[in-house]
Design an enzyme around this catalytic site. Structure first.
Site, PDB file in Angstrom:
ATOM      1  NE  ARG A 222       9.966   7.880   5.792  1.00 19.54           N
ATOM      2  CZ  ARG A 222       9.202   8.650   6.566  1.00 19.54           C
ATOM      3  NH1 ARG A 222       8.448   9.607   6.025  1.00 19.54           N
ATOM      4  NH2 ARG A 222       9.205   8.485   7.866  1.00 19.54           N
TER       5      ARG A 222
ATOM      6  CD  GLU B 155      -0.568  -8.623 -18.521  1.00 27.17           C
ATOM      7  OE1 GLU B 155      -1.203  -9.040 -19.505  1.00 27.17           O
ATOM      8  OE2 GLU B 155       0.625  -8.894 -18.309  1.00 27.17           O
TER       9      GLU B 155
ATOM     10  NE  ARG C 275       6.763  -8.499   0.937  1.00 27.91           N
ATOM     11  CZ  ARG C 275       5.829  -9.400   1.218  1.00 27.91           C
ATOM     12  NH1 ARG C 275       6.181 -10.667   1.413  1.00 27.91           N
ATOM     13  NH2 ARG C 275       4.560  -9.057   1.317  1.00 27.91           N
TER      14      ARG C 275
ATOM     15  NE  ARG D 214      -2.344  -0.953   3.669  1.00 23.98           N
ATOM     16  CZ  ARG D 214      -1.960  -2.028   4.370  1.00 23.98           C
ATOM     17  NH1 ARG D 214      -2.102  -3.224   3.875  1.00 23.98           N
ATOM     18  NH2 ARG D 214      -1.425  -1.898   5.564  1.00 23.98           N
TER      19      ARG D 214
ATOM     20  NE  ARG E 171     -10.922 -11.425 -15.090  1.00 23.12           N
ATOM     21  CZ  ARG E 171     -10.711 -10.229 -14.554  1.00 23.12           C
ATOM     22  NH1 ARG E 171      -9.512  -9.686 -14.627  1.00 23.12           N
ATOM     23  NH2 ARG E 171     -11.702  -9.569 -13.979  1.00 23.12           N
TER      24      ARG E 171
ATOM     25  CG  ASN F  34       8.345   7.644  -1.439  1.00 18.46           C
ATOM     26  OD1 ASN F  34       9.059   7.088  -0.608  1.00 18.46           O
ATOM     27  ND2 ASN F  34       7.076   7.967  -1.175  1.00 18.46           N
TER      28      ASN F  34
ATOM     29  N   GLY G 234      -6.722  -9.030 -17.384  1.00 17.63           N
ATOM     30  CA  GLY G 234      -7.285 -10.138 -18.136  1.00 17.63           C
ATOM     31  C   GLY G 234      -8.740  -9.931 -18.479  1.00 17.63           C
ATOM     32  NE  ARG G 235     -14.666  -5.958 -16.720  1.00 19.27           N
ATOM     33  CZ  ARG G 235     -15.355  -5.028 -16.073  1.00 19.27           C
ATOM     34  NH1 ARG G 235     -14.747  -4.290 -15.142  1.00 19.27           N
ATOM     35  NH2 ARG G 235     -16.630  -4.824 -16.344  1.00 19.27           N
TER      36      ARG G 235
END
Length: 219
Positions: free
Chosen positions: A175, A86, A184, A79, A157, A173, A88-89
């Site tokens: 920070r 992209e 991660r 967030r 899909r 950004n 798939g709809r």
């Protein structure tokens, strides 16, 4: 359809840099006189050490990613990014699926929240990866059959697995990038998103070496 085992991370745009961090920080005391970006390892280290990190937000990265859907969902959880992915709809997917290579540990030892990933016996690992490929081929055949029968893309899909590759633009950004990488690019993170984070880590180090060094030394 094709199978891949890599995460693609490409820097497509960058604004700011170490000089912008210093410029933004000095505005609080110099006002308009701080209009010229200048680099200062000492000031940047002070900002990071004392957690005065708002000036770092004025440097921004835009990445283009090609990653499996299950990895993109982990990115969304943070967030702290702007993401355009992209859909798939609106477009027919192109049948690129992620299958781990044998370097990736496949077996979990321990309980949820406190476990290690270990390698399977090579024969078991090969069988597991073959089963994954079989499931992907089956899902892709169903997807294309539905499309050929006139089923809408947004409905067809639904049969596709989350190891389907998706492409996206991600803007973040510096920070927020530091926060993302701290979570991660470490051993508790899932293998695949660590591969994404490692590439972003290298780009961060190249584009903002003083800020990167300060962040690492004060971690």
């Amino acid at each position: 359809m094709k199978f891949h085992s890599d995460m693609k991370v490409e820097l497509v745009d960058f604004m700011g840099g170490d000089g912008r961090v210093v410029q933004a920080a000095r505005t609080s005391t110099l006002g308009a006189a701080a209009s010229e970006p200048r680099e200062s390892a000492g000031l940047i280290n002070f900002l990071v050490r004392e957690r005065h990190e708002v000036p770092i937000e004025h440097s921004v990265f835009t990445f283009r990613l090609e990653i499996p859907i299950f990895v993109s969902r982990q990115l969304v959880k943070h967030r702290i990014t702007s993401i355009s992915e992209e859909s798939g709809r609106y477009r027919e997917m192109d049948g690129q699926f992620y299958i781990p290579n044998l370097d990736r540990p496949l077996s979990q030892v321990g309980k949820t929240g406190d476990y290690n990933m270990v390698h399977l016996d090579p024969e078991d690992a090969g069988r597991a990866l073959a089963e994954m490929q079989y499931a992907c081929r089956s899902a892709w055949l169903t997807y294309t059959t539905l499309l050929n029968d006139g089923v809408a893309k947004e409905v067809a899909r639904m049969v596709l697995p989350v190891n389907l590759y998706s492409s996206m633009y991600l803007t973040i950004n510096a920070r927020s990038l530091m926060n993302f990488l701290s979570l991660r690019n470490e051993h508790h993170a899932q293998w695949e998103i660590r591969e994404v984070a490692k590439q972003m880590d290298d780009i961060f180090a190249e584009k903002m070496p003083l800020t990167f060094a300060a962040w690492k030394s004060n971690a």
